[in-house]
Design an enzyme around this catalytic site. Structure first.
Site, PDB file in Angstrom:
ATOM      1  CD  GLU A   1      17.329  89.807 -12.009  1.00 13.47           C
ATOM      2  OE1 GLU A   1      16.686  90.194 -12.990  1.00 13.47           O
ATOM      3  OE2 GLU A   1      18.334  90.387 -11.593  1.00 13.47           O
TER       4      GLU A   1
ATOM      5  CD  GLU B   1      13.333  93.982 -10.034  1.00 14.70           C
ATOM      6  OE1 GLU B   1      13.869  94.488 -11.033  1.00 14.70           O
ATOM      7  OE2 GLU B   1      13.927  93.210  -9.255  1.00 14.70           O
TER       8      GLU B   1
HETATM    9  C1  GAL Z   1      16.199  93.587 -12.503  1.00 16.74           C
HETATM   10  C2  GAL Z   1      16.915  93.286 -11.213  1.00 16.74           C
HETATM   11  C3  GAL Z   1      17.248  94.520 -10.439  1.00 16.74           C
HETATM   12  C4  GAL Z   1      17.859  95.549 -11.348  1.00 16.74           C
HETATM   13  C5  GAL Z   1      16.918  95.866 -12.470  1.00 16.74           C
HETATM   14  C6  GAL Z   1      17.513  96.832 -13.471  1.00 16.74           C
HETATM   15  O1  GAL Z   1      16.440  92.603 -13.417  1.00 16.74           O
HETATM   16  O2  GAL Z   1      16.199  92.422 -10.400  1.00 16.74           O
HETATM   17  O3  GAL Z   1      18.121  94.177  -9.413  1.00 16.74           O
HETATM   18  O4  GAL Z   1      19.028  95.031 -11.879  1.00 16.74           O
HETATM   19  O5  GAL Z   1      16.628  94.712 -13.180  1.00 16.74           O
HETATM   20  O6  GAL Z   1      17.797  98.056 -12.926  1.00 16.74           O
HETATM   21 MG    MG Z   2      20.298  91.106 -11.289  1.00 18.80          MG
END
Ligand code: GAL
Ligand code: MG
Length: 977
Positions: free
Chosen positions: A436, A503
Site C-alpha cells: 500500500e 489479501e
Molecule cells: C489491508 C492492509 C492490511 C490491513 C488490512 C485490514 O488494506 O494491507 O495491512 O490493514 O487491509 O485489516
Molecule cells: Mg495499510
C-alpha cells in the site's frame, strides 16, 4: 562521519557507516569456534519524550524488546499506539513527509559494556531490528546510524574498541523520516526489538554468497555459488562442499563456483528437500580459516505459459498473511512462537505465507525452508496515510514515494536489504515491493532492481491495482478483498497476467464465510492462483487491569489517541496463540485432496503438485447417529492434479437413522510436522434417513388449565405456559426447574465486526428487541396443546404463531410459523435462559468447532461434546459466537441436574453460551460482560452468515443471508430427562 539529530528528519539520511547488506549464512572459525557474542539481555536505559528533553534516571531494559512494553503497568516510557492508515502523530502535529513530531519523539538511550573476546582481530555489531531509527556510539565515538525498523544494520567497531571494558550507547528514536514509509497497519512501538550481536570475522571472510540452481534437461542441477570475500589475500583457496562432492578454487575477492547435483530431490512445500552447502576458506597449508553453512533447495519457479509454475507444475497458493506477533512480546517474537506458527499452519493445510509487511526474523525463512512453506517476502515499505485519506484515495504532492527524488534511495535500499539477506532461501518464491505505497517511478525502479539481481523469482506489487501508471511494477496481477465474483469478472477481461489475492477473507471476529468461493475458483480458472488470508493472528496485547487481572487488549486500550480500535484483532488465531474455529474452515478449504461424497460414491481430486494419493491412507467410515459402524482403509493411487470417482466400499443402509460416509486421508508415516495417523483431508456425505417420530398426543388429563397459566404435567415432568405472555415459563423434571426466565422468540444475534462494517445493526435494529418484547394477543388451548399468537415489537407488528404440542412421555413440540412478508432477519428461533449449572453440551450436528451457515467447511457431522460457552472469549470484541449448524439433536446437562434434550426433524442452528445477544453486544471486551448467572441456549431455524469478504461493507453472500417467507416454520422438540 558526522551525525546530528536534525538528520532524523532528512529522508536522504537513512544509513551512516552501515556495512553492505549480505546473505544471512552462518559462519564460524575454521576450528568451529563461534564468531559471535550475543548482546541480548539487560541493558542500561533512560528515556526522554524527545531527544532534546531531560532524560529519566538510568534504569534497565530487556533487549530484544519494545520500549513501550517495558517499565511496568504505569507505562513510564509511553504506551503502544495502534493506528492503521493515519500516521500516529495525526491530530497532534500537522507535519509533512520527512518532518517528525517536535513535541513527541520518545527517545530511548541504551547503554551496555562488553569485553572483547580473546583473539578477535575485528569487531562488528549487528542490529536485526531497531524501530524506527538507531544512532550508535562506541567508547564515546559515533559508530553509525540506521533507519528501516525491519532491516539488519551492521557497523564496524574495529577502530573504536580496545582491550578491557568497552561501552556502547545506542539512541533509538520513536520517529524519524523513515516512519513516513513505515505506515503499516499495526501497533506503533519503538526500541531494539530484535537481537543485537557482536561478531568478528576470521582472517578471511565470506562476506556474501549467492546460490542459484538451474535444472538441466537430464534432471541434474547446476549450482552456481557467487562468493564475495573479505581479506581474500589471507586465504589461498575456497572449498565448497555439496551433496558429498567438493569443488576447490583459488581465493579471490569474488569466486564463482560452478557445482552440480547429479539427480537432486527437488524442493517444494510438499517435499522440502534441502541440501547442506558448506564453504571453507583455506590457508596455504590447507587449514580452514572460516567455515560457512547454509541450506539450499533445488527448485524452479517462474511464469511459464502464462501461469506461475513450480518445478513445471501450476502452483496454487493456499496462503495466509502473517505479521510477527506475540501478545507477550509484541514484534519481539521468539523462535518457539514462530515454530509453533509454522507447525500450526502446516497442520491446517496452509502452504504459503506473505511476510506482511516487512522482512521477518531470519529463522522464519529457515523454518519455511525446512518444513515446507512458500513465502512472499515483502519489503519494509508502506505509505498508506500519504495517499488514502479518510477512506478516499487522494494522492497529492505529499504522496510517498511516488517519484520523489529525496526518498528514492531510502526506499530502494530497503529492497536491497531484503534481497541480499534472504536471497538464498528456497522458500522465497516471490518478492513483494512493499504494501500500500501507491505507485510511481520508485516502485517501478524497485521492481526492475529485483529482476536485475534475481531473474529466478517473480516480483509482486499490489499497489498497481490502485495506480496503473506503471502497471509493469508487478509481474502478476494482485488485488485485495475483491469478491470471488469480482475476480471472475476481472479475469474474464484481463488475461495477460496470472492473478493472486495478496489479501482476502478478512478474518476479523466471527468471519471467514464462504471462503470456498475463492479457493474453488483456483481449480476452475487457471489464471487465479490462490490467495493469502488476512490475517494469521490477532495483534492483541496483554495488559493488567486495575484489579490485577491480565487481559488481552486492542487499539485504544492504552488510552492512546488517535487509534483504530479493534482493527488490529483480525486474525485466525488469538494473540496468545489459540486457534479460533476459523482455522477449522481454513483446514477444510485448503486441503490437498477434495472429496465429495454422495450415494454414488466419492469424487476425489488430488490438488497437490507432486504427491500421489497412495502415499497416504484413505479411510472410509460409515456412521449412524454419530457412531462408527464400519471402516475400510484403502491405498488408492491418484496422480497429482488428477480426479477420479470411487465407488462406496459398502452399501448404504436404508434403516432409520442419520447416516454418514466419512472419507479421510491421513499420514501413513510421521512427518516433521505431524505424526502418522494425522488427518490431512476429509470429505463427508450425510444421508438423513430418520423416520418421523410417532408421538401420542398427551392425555387431556395431563393439562391443568388454570386462571393464570396452562400447565402440562404428570407430576414428574412439567411445562407451564403463562396465559398473559404466552411464554414458556417452566420446564422441569423431578421438581428441578431448568428455566432461569421465560423462553423468548428470538430474531437477533449479536452483531459481528463484519456486521458493524456493513451497517447491519443500522438496517436490522428492529430485530434486536422484536422477539424479546413481543406480545401475545391470543393464548388458547387446542387439542393436545396450546396455541399462542404473538405480535412482534416491530413497526409492522408481524405475527408469529407458536403451536405447542405435548405427548404422554413428557415431550413438547413447538412449531413457530412466520406470518409476515418476505424479510431478511438475523435469526429466527427460540431463546431459552437456563439455570447456570447446566454447563455441558452434546450435539449431533456439525462440529467439533463453531460453524456458521457460510462456514461449514472443515466441520464434520457427528456427536460432539463440549462445555457451554466454549471459546466464547475467542473474539476480542464480544459478538455472535459458539453456533453449531446442521444440528439435529442437542442436550444440555449439568452435574446432579436433569438434562434438557432438544431435537428437530430438520436441522437447526444451536448455541449454548453464557450471555444473550443483547448482553454480548453491550460489551467492548470480554471482561466487561456481566457475571455468569445463566446458560443461554438458542435454537434457530436459520441465522445470518458470517460474511467476511471484507469487514468494511461486504455482506454475507446472498444464500447465507437468512430470509423468512410467509408460512416458513421451525419445529423443535424439547424434553427434560
Ligand atoms: C489491508 C492492509 C492490511 C490491513 C488490512 C485490514 O488494506 O494491507 O495491512 O490493514 O487491509 O485489516
Ligand atoms: Mg495499510
Amino acid at each position: 562521519m558526522q551525525f546530528s539529530e536534525s538528520m532524523l528528519a532528512d529522508p536522504r539520511v537513512f544509513a551512516l557507516g552501515c556495512l553492505p547488506a549480505h546473505s544471512s549464512h552462518r559462519f564460524c572459525f575454521g576450528s568451529g569456534e563461534s564468531c559471535e557474542l550475543s548482546l541480548n539481555g539487560t541493558w542500561g536505559f533512560r528515556w526522554a519524550p524527545r531527544p532534546d528533553a531531560d532524560f529519566t534516571p538510568w534504569t534497565t531494559i530487556r533487549v530484544p524488546g519494545h520500549i513501550q512494553l517495558q517499565g511496568g503497568p504505569s507505562y513510564p516510557f509511553g504506551t503502544p499506539q495502534y493506528v492503521n492508515k493515519q500516521y500516529p502523530w495525526d491530530g497532534h502535529e500537522h507535519i509533512h513527509p520527512g518532518q517528525i513530531p517536535q513535541r513527541w519523539n520518545p527517545t530511548g538511550e541504551y547503554r551496555r559494556t562488553f569485553v572483547l573476546p580473546e583473539g578477535w582481530q575485528r569487531c562488528r555489531i549487528r542490529f536485526e531490528g531497531a524501530d524506527s531509527a538507531l544512532a550508535l556510539w562506541c567508547n564515546g565515538s559515533f559508530a553509525g546510524y540506521s533507519e528501516s525498523s525491519f532491516d539488519t544494520a551492521e557497523f564496524d567497531l574495529t577502530e573504536l574498541v580496545h582491550g578491557g571494558e568497552n561501552e556502547l550507547v545506542a539512541r533509538v528514536y520513536r520517529f524519524s523520516s523513515g516512519s513516513w514509509i513505515e505506515d503499516q497497519d499495526f501497533w506503533r512501538m519503538s526500541g531494539l526489538f530484535r537481537p543485537v550481536t557482536l561478531f568478528t570475522t576470521p582472517d578471511a571472510h565470506l562476506a556474501d554468497i549467492r546460490v542459484q540452481t538451474t535444472l538441466g534437461a537430464d534432471g541434474s542441477a547446476a549450482v552456481q555459488a557467487d562468493c564475495r570475500l573479505e581479506n581474500a589475500q589471507n586465504a589461498s583457496a575456497l572449498r565448497l562442499t555439496l551433496d558429498g562432492r567438493t569443488w576447490q578454487l583459488p581465493a579471490g575477492e569474488t569466486v564463482c563456483v560452478k557445482a552440480a547435483i547429479a539427480s537432486p530431490r527437488l524442493w517444494s512445500a510438499e517435499a522440502p528437500n534441502l541440501y547442506p552447502l558448506c564453504v571453507e576458506l583455506l590457508d596455504a597449508d590447507g587449514g580452514v580459516i572460516e567455515r560457512s553453512d547454509l541450506d539450499i533447495g533445488v527448485r524452479e519457479f517462474g511464469i511459464h505459459g502464462g501461469v506461475m509454475t513450480l518445478n513445471g507444475r501450476r502452483i496454487v497458493f493456499k496462503g495466509v498473511d502473517r505479521h510477527e506477533w506475540s501478545a507477550e512480546h509484541g514484534r519481539a517474537v521468539t523462535y518457539e512462537e514462530t515454530e509453533w506458527d509454522i507447525l500450526n499452519l502446516k497442520r491446517h493445510n496452509v502452504n504459503a505465507i506473505r511476510t506482511s509487511h516487512y522482512p521477518n526474523r531470519t529463522f522464519l525463512y529457515d523454518l519455511c525452508d525446512r518444513y515446507g512453506l512458500y513465502v512472499i517476502d515483502e519489503v519494509n515499505l508502506e505509505t498508506h496515510g500519504s495517499w488514502e485519506k479518510r477512506n478516499i484515495i487522494q494522492p497529492d504532492e505529499y504522496t510517498l514515494p511516488n517519484g520523489r527524488p529525496e526518498w528514492r534511495d531510502a526506499v530502494l535500499a530497503r529492497a536491497e536489504a531484503m534481497y541480499q539477506r534472504d536471497k538464498n532461501h528456497a522458500c522465497v518464491l516471490i518478492w513483494s515491493c512493499g504494501n500500500e505505497s501507491f505507485g510511481g517511478e520508485t516502485l517501478k525502479a524497485m521492481h526492475d532492481y529485483l529482476h536485475a539481481v534475481d531473474p529466478g523469482r517473480v516480483v509482486h506489487y499490489e499497489g498497481v491495482a490502485h495506480d496503473r501508471r506503471f502497471n509493469d511494477t508487478s509481474d502478476i496481477e494482485s488485488q485485495m478483498y475483491p469478491s470471488a465474483a469480482a475476480v471472475r469478472e476481472f479475469l474474464a477481461e484481463h488475461r495477460d497476467k496470472p492473478m493472486i489475492l495478496c489479501e482476502y477473507g478478512h478474518s476479523m471476529g466471527n468471519s471467514c464465510g464462504a471462503l470456498e468461493e475463492y479457493t474453488e475458483l483456483a481449480w476452475q480458472e487457471p489464471l487465479y492462483q490462490g490467495g493469502f488470508l488476512w490475517e494469521y493472528m490477532d495483534h492483541a496485547l496483554w495488559k493488567q487491569l486495575p484489579d490485577g487481572r491480565r487481559v488481552l487488549v486492542y487499539g485504544g486500550d492504552f488510552g492512546e489517541a488517535p487509534h483504530d480500535g479493534e482493527f488490529c484483532v483480525d486474525g485466525l488465531v488469538t494473540g496468545d496463540r489459540r486457534n479460533s474455529a476459523k482455522m477449522q474452515a481454513v483446514r477444510g478449504v485448503y486441503q490437498d485432496f477434495a472429496m465429495e461424497v454422495d450415494k454414488d460414491g466419492i469424487r476425489l481430486h488430488n490438488r497437490t503438485l507432486f504427491t500421489n494419493l497412495d502415499r497416504y491412507d484413505l479411510t472410509i467410515a460409515l456412521t449412524c447417529n454419530g457412531e462408527v459402524r464400519r471402516t475400510v482403509t484403502l491405498h488408492q493411487s491418484l496422480a497429482p492434479g488428477e480426479r477420479c470417482p470411487l465407488p462406496l466400499p459398502f452399501a448404504l443402509p436404508e434403516a432409520d437413522g442419520l447416516w454418514t460416509v466419512d472419507a479421510a486421508v491421513s499420514l501413513r508415516e510421521d512427518t516433521s510436522w505431524a505424526k502418522a495417523g494425522f488427518v490431512i483431508a476429509r470429505g463427508q456425505g450425510i444421508f438423513d434417513r430418520r423416520a418421523a417420530a410417532d408421538s401420542v398426543p398427551a392425555d387431556e388429563a395431563l393439562f391443568a388449565d388454570c386462571d393464570f397459566n396452562y400447565g402440562v404435567t404428570d407430576g414428574d415432568f412439567g411445562f407451564m405456559i403463562n396465559r398473559n405472555s404466552g411464554r414458556l415459563i417452566s420446564l422441569r423434571r423431578g421438581g428441578v426447574e431448568l428455566l432461569a426466565g421465560p423462553a423468548e422468540l428470538n430474531f437477533w444475534r449479536a452483531p459481528t465486526c463484519n456486521d458493524d462494517g456493513a451497517a447491519m445493526p443500522f438496517h436490522f435494529a428492529k430485530w434486536a428487541q422484536a422477539g424479546r418484547y413481543a406480545q401475545a394477543d391470543k393464548v388458547e388451548r387446542v387439542r393436545g396443546g396450546i396455541r399462542v399468537h404473538y405480535l412482534l415489537a416491530t413497526e409492522a407488528r408481524e405475527g408469529v404463531e407458536a403451536l405447542w404440542k405435548f405427548d404422554n412421555a413428557g415431550r413438547c413440540t413447538v412449531t413457530l410459523t412466520w406470518e409476515g412478508d418476505t424479510v431478511e432477519v438475523p435469526e429466527f428461533g427460540l431463546l431459552l435462559p437456563l439455570n447456570v449449572g447446566l454447563d455441558r453440551v452434546s450435539i449431533l450436528g456439525l462440529g467439533p468447532e463453531e460453524t456458521m451457515p457460510d462456514r461449514e467447511r472443515g466441520a464434520l457431522f457427528g456427536r460432539w461434546d463440549y462445555p457451554v460457552g466454549k471459546d466464547e472469549d475467542i473474539y476480542m470484541v464480544p459478538q455472535e459466537n459458539g453456533a453449531r449448524t446442521g444440528v439435529v439433536e442437542a442436550s444440555v446437562s449439568g452435574d446432579g441436574m436433569p438434562a434438557l434434550r432438544l431435537s428437530t426433524p430438520g436441522s437447526m442452528v444451536f448455541s449454548a453460551g453464557h450471555w444473550t445477544p443483547n448482553e454480548l453486544e453491550n460489551a467492548r471486551h470480554f471482561w466487561q460482560l456481566p457475571p455468569v448467572t445463566r446458560t443461554i441456549v438458542r435454537c434457530a431455524a436459520g441465522v445470518r452468515g458470517a460474511g467476511g469478504d471484507d469487514s468494511w461493507g461486504a455482506l454475507p453472500l446472498a444464500p447465507y443471508r437468512y430470509t423468512l417467507h410467509r408460512g416458513d416454520s421451525f419445529t423443535l422438540t424439547l424434553w427434560v430427562e
